[in-house]
Motif scaffolding. Structure first.
Motif, short mmCIF file in Angstrom:
data_model
loop_
_atom_site.label_atom_id
_atom_site.label_comp_id
_atom_site.label_asym_id
_atom_site.label_seq_id
_atom_site.Cartn_x
_atom_site.Cartn_y
_atom_site.Cartn_z
N ASN A 26 0.80 -1.23 0.00
CA ASN A 26 0.00 0.00 0.00
C ASN A 26 0.83 1.28 0.00
OD1 ASN A 26 -2.31 -1.57 0.03
ND2 ASN A 26 -2.49 -1.54 2.25
N ILE A 27 2.16 1.16 -0.05
CA ILE A 27 3.02 2.34 -0.05
C ILE A 27 2.72 3.26 -1.23
CG2 ILE A 27 4.86 1.17 -1.32
CD1 ILE A 27 5.31 3.77 1.48
N GLY A 28 2.14 2.71 -2.29
CA GLY A 28 1.80 3.51 -3.46
C GLY A 28 0.87 4.66 -3.15
N ILE A 33 0.52 10.73 -2.94
CA ILE A 33 0.31 11.99 -2.24
C ILE A 33 1.59 12.82 -2.19
CG2 ILE A 33 -0.35 13.04 -0.04
CD1 ILE A 33 -1.85 10.39 0.58
N LEU A 34 2.71 12.18 -1.90
CA LEU A 34 3.94 12.90 -1.57
C LEU A 34 4.99 12.91 -2.67
CD1 LEU A 34 4.36 11.49 2.04
CD2 LEU A 34 3.43 13.71 1.42
N ILE A 87 -10.63 6.90 -3.80
CA ILE A 87 -9.19 6.67 -3.87
C ILE A 87 -8.96 5.22 -4.31
CG2 ILE A 87 -8.63 8.39 -2.12
CD1 ILE A 87 -8.17 6.12 -0.15
N THR A 88 -7.83 4.99 -4.95
CA THR A 88 -7.50 3.66 -5.47
C THR A 88 -6.34 3.06 -4.68
OG1 THR A 88 -8.20 4.29 -7.70
CG2 THR A 88 -6.81 2.33 -7.49
N ILE A 89 -6.55 1.86 -4.16
CA ILE A 89 -5.50 1.10 -3.49
C ILE A 89 -5.57 -0.33 -4.00
CG2 ILE A 89 -4.49 0.43 -1.27
CD1 ILE A 89 -6.14 2.62 0.05
N PHE A 239 12.08 -2.11 6.01
CA PHE A 239 10.81 -2.00 5.25
C PHE A 239 9.68 -1.37 6.08
CE2 PHE A 239 12.96 -6.00 3.87
CZ PHE A 239 13.35 -5.59 2.61
N THR A 240 10.03 -0.44 6.97
CA THR A 240 8.99 0.19 7.80
C THR A 240 8.01 1.00 6.98
OG1 THR A 240 10.51 2.04 8.22
CG2 THR A 240 10.41 0.29 9.88
N GLU A 241 8.46 1.58 5.86
CA GLU A 241 7.56 2.39 5.03
C GLU A 241 6.43 1.55 4.46
OE1 GLU A 241 10.41 0.55 2.22
OE2 GLU A 241 10.57 1.51 4.19
N ARG A 242 6.61 0.23 4.40
CA ARG A 242 5.59 -0.67 3.89
C ARG A 242 4.71 -1.24 5.00
NH1 ARG A 242 6.64 -2.84 -1.35
NH2 ARG A 242 8.54 -2.01 -2.25
N GLY A 243 5.02 -0.90 6.24
CA GLY A 243 4.20 -1.39 7.35
C GLY A 243 4.83 -2.51 8.14
N LEU A 244 6.04 -2.95 7.78
CA LEU A 244 6.74 -3.92 8.61
C LEU A 244 7.28 -3.23 9.86
CD1 LEU A 244 6.72 -5.39 5.76
CD2 LEU A 244 8.76 -6.60 6.57
N GLY A 245 7.55 -4.03 10.89
CA GLY A 245 8.17 -3.49 12.10
C GLY A 245 7.28 -2.57 12.91
#
Length: 251
Positions: A26-28, A33-34, A87-89, A239-245
């Motif tokens: 879901n990082i997309g 946005i950013l 929104i699209t995910i 990989f925290t930006e992807r939700g790990l950790g």
């Protein structure tokens, strides 16, 4: 401001050709946005479902330790919610039903000011729950255990990077990560997990750990209190930006 909140989403248009729920993809949404993501994370869908279902409600957690990023993220999401824009995910179309900020309504929601990290408790132990797969890296080696030196040493490095750009004096400026080798694990119920990241298998772990914190002249309990609260927002390991950790502080 450190920020963690939950998006409540309703699936309104199901893409039936690709309705499998993919983990850590879901990082997309943040990149949309950013453009570039530096200090924010986004979780997988917080569900045990394996497939998307039309009309179903889904939840996603977003955290940020970057004030500029969180302003852009919340501005974008509130505009979508107010104007009822989709929104699209993962190729699925959602409407934002709610943005949950209150920790009374979700254990994943919380806000802290930078100054709050100066109000520290002298902990004797702490229970950390690694709620999403976690993996640490030291040099070229990967580790799939909740080693305190890797956890708190990595958190200290991120904490120092953040404070280097702030106007408040860093309370942990002169702390060496070597001090975390004095922390002991007194309970470990973690389990190994193999997940897929960018098409590659990745070993990780999840579960609960209790760390015992010895008293010393450096107020190690206060340091651990600070870094554990920080890691609630930043995540730990790779990989925290992807939700790990992602972690929860149980006690």
């Amino acid at each position: 401001m450190f920020y963690s909140f939950v998006l409540k989403l309703k699936l309104v248009d199901l893409e039936t050709n690709s309705n499998l729920i993919k983990k850590f993809q879901n990082i997309g949404l943040l990149r949309e946005i950013l453009g570039k993501v530096k200090g924010s994370t986004i979780s997988s869908f917080l569900t045990k479902d394996k497939e998307f279902n039309q009309g179903r409600i889904y939840f996603i957690r977003i955290t940020s330790i970057d004030s500029k990023e969180i302003k852009e993220i919340t501005k974008y999401l509130y505009e979508k919610k107010i104007f009822n824009e989709k929104i699209t995910i993962q190729n699925q179309i959602f409407l934002i039903e709610d943005i949950i900020h209150n920790e009374e309504n979700s254990r994943f929601s919380k806000q802290m000011l930078l100054q709050d990290f100066l109000d520290l408790k002298e902990l004797e132990s702490i229970k950390i729950k690694f709620i999403t797969p976690t993996v640490f890296k030291f040099g070229e080696m990967e580790y799939f255990i909740p080693e305190p030196y890797l956890y708190f040493g990595g958190a200290l490095k991120r904490f120092n990077l953040y404070f280097d750009e702030s106007e408040i004096e860093n309370p942990l400026k002169n702390i060496s990560s070597q001090v975390f080798k004095k922390i002991n694990i007194v309970h470990n119920s973690t389990q190994k997990r193999v997940v897929t990241i960018d098409g590659k298998f990745q070993e990780t772990f999840i579960g609960e750990v209790v760390y015992d914190i010895p008293k010393n002249e450096l107020d190690l309990g206060k340091i651990v209190d600070c870094l554990s609260r920080f890691s609630f927002f930043s995540g730990v390991g790779q990989f925290t930006e992807r939700g790990l950790g992602q972690i929860l502080i149980e006690s």
